[in-house]
Design a protein around this motif. Structure first.
Motif, short mmCIF file in Angstrom:
data_model
loop_
_atom_site.label_atom_id
_atom_site.label_comp_id
_atom_site.label_asym_id
_atom_site.label_seq_id
_atom_site.Cartn_x
_atom_site.Cartn_y
_atom_site.Cartn_z
N TYR B 38 0.84 -1.19 0.00
CA TYR B 38 0.00 0.00 0.00
C TYR B 38 0.87 1.25 0.00
O TYR B 38 1.89 1.30 0.70
CB TYR B 38 -0.93 0.00 1.22
N GLN B 39 0.43 2.23 -0.76
CA GLN B 39 1.08 3.53 -0.82
C GLN B 39 0.22 4.52 -0.05
O GLN B 39 -1.01 4.54 -0.22
CB GLN B 39 1.19 3.98 -2.28
N GLN B 40 0.84 5.35 0.77
CA GLN B 40 0.08 6.36 1.50
C GLN B 40 0.78 7.71 1.44
O GLN B 40 1.88 7.86 1.97
CB GLN B 40 -0.12 5.95 2.97
N ILE B 60 -2.74 1.05 -11.50
CA ILE B 60 -1.38 1.26 -10.98
C ILE B 60 -0.35 1.15 -12.11
O ILE B 60 -0.39 0.23 -12.92
CB ILE B 60 -1.06 0.24 -9.87
N SER B 61 0.57 2.09 -12.11
CA SER B 61 1.61 2.15 -13.14
C SER B 61 2.46 0.87 -13.15
O SER B 61 2.72 0.28 -12.09
CB SER B 61 2.52 3.35 -12.88
N ASP B 62 2.91 0.48 -14.33
CA ASP B 62 3.79 -0.70 -14.43
C ASP B 62 5.19 -0.42 -13.91
O ASP B 62 6.06 -1.29 -13.96
CB ASP B 62 3.82 -1.24 -15.86
N ARG B 63 5.43 0.77 -13.42
CA ARG B 63 6.70 1.06 -12.74
C ARG B 63 6.75 0.37 -11.37
O ARG B 63 7.83 0.26 -10.78
CB ARG B 63 6.90 2.56 -12.58
N PHE B 64 5.60 -0.05 -10.89
CA PHE B 64 5.51 -0.74 -9.60
C PHE B 64 5.50 -2.25 -9.85
O PHE B 64 4.71 -2.74 -10.67
CB PHE B 64 4.24 -0.35 -8.85
#
Lengths: 124, 113
Positions: B38-40, B60-64
């Motif tokens: 999770y990103q906050q 969600i970006s494919d950079r993650f």
């Protein structure tokens, strides 16, 4: 887009009881669990418990067992967090978050939709 | 209290890649059913960025990307951008006693220099 809308901020006295609501919309309520997570100021996420939207079954982190009660009202697609005997250490932002049951497409072991959070301040 | 261990902070420059690790108690993550991340951002609710170890939600970006090797799960963010600066939490759903109980890591603060 599924949505969870929580009740507003609360200022509570130490020793009092708290009730926070979480209203679900734009998805089938009974096909999901709702979890509760809290975050004290400057601290990380702390998992509290869950309720099954269909059966009403609940599970709690051991720390909250006996002091926290989760309930739901399927007529209004709303889940309630009740916490008694509040102390200063309960000051936190409380979040509800959704988890898919096996009846629907997942993710089944993650929290994919979150409420906006309810700030609870406990004072003496 | 956290049963999952994360580094307190990581940093990187724009365009670089960083990796955040998450280790289970006793160094064993294999007992857990699944790992999510999770990103906050400050003042906001957490947002799911990875579930089931390596699956990205559609928005969600494919950079993650996520992975697990042995006792450690990892979140990698490539091509760092300033908007990636946030706190990141791993989360596991333990299978040892309940499929429904979750636990979070202590969180990692990502600074994009």
């Amino acid at each position: 887009q599924a949505d969870l809308v929580q009740s507003g901020a609360e200022v509570m006295r130490s020793g009092a009881s708290l009730r926070v609501s979480c209203k679900a919309s734009k998805y089938t309520f009974i096909n999901y669990y709702l979890h509760w997570v809290r975050q004290a100021p400057g601290h990380g996420l702390e998992w509290m418990g869950w309720i099954n939207g269909y059966t009403g079954a609940t599970g709690y982190e051991q720390e909250f067992q006996g002091r926290v009660t989760l309930s739901r009202d399927t007529s209004v697609d709303t889940v309630y967090l009740n916490m008694r005997s509040l102390t200063f250490n309960d000051t936190a932002v409380y979040y509800c978050a959704r988890r898919a049951s096996m009846k629907v497409v997942g993710p089944h072991y993650a929290l994919d939709v979150w409420g906006q959070g309810t700030t609870v301040t406990v004072s003496s | 209290q956290s049963a999952l261990t994360q580094p307190a902070s990581v940093s990187g420059s724009p365009g670089q890649s960083i990796t955040i690790s998450c280790t289970g108690p006793n160094g064993d993550l294999d007992i857990y059913k699944s790992v999510s991340w999770y990103q906050q951002h400050p003042g906001q609710a957490p947002k799911l960025v990875i579930y089931d170890v390596s699956i990205r939600p559609p928005d969600i970006s494919d950079r993650f990307s996520g992975s697990k090797s042995g006792n450690t799960a990892s979140l990698t963010i490539s091509g760092l951008q300033t908007e990636d600066e946030a706190d990141y939490y791993c989360c596991a759903c333990p299978s040892s006693y309940s499929l429904e109980n979750f636990m979070f890591g202590g969180g990692t603060k990502l600074t994009v220099l």
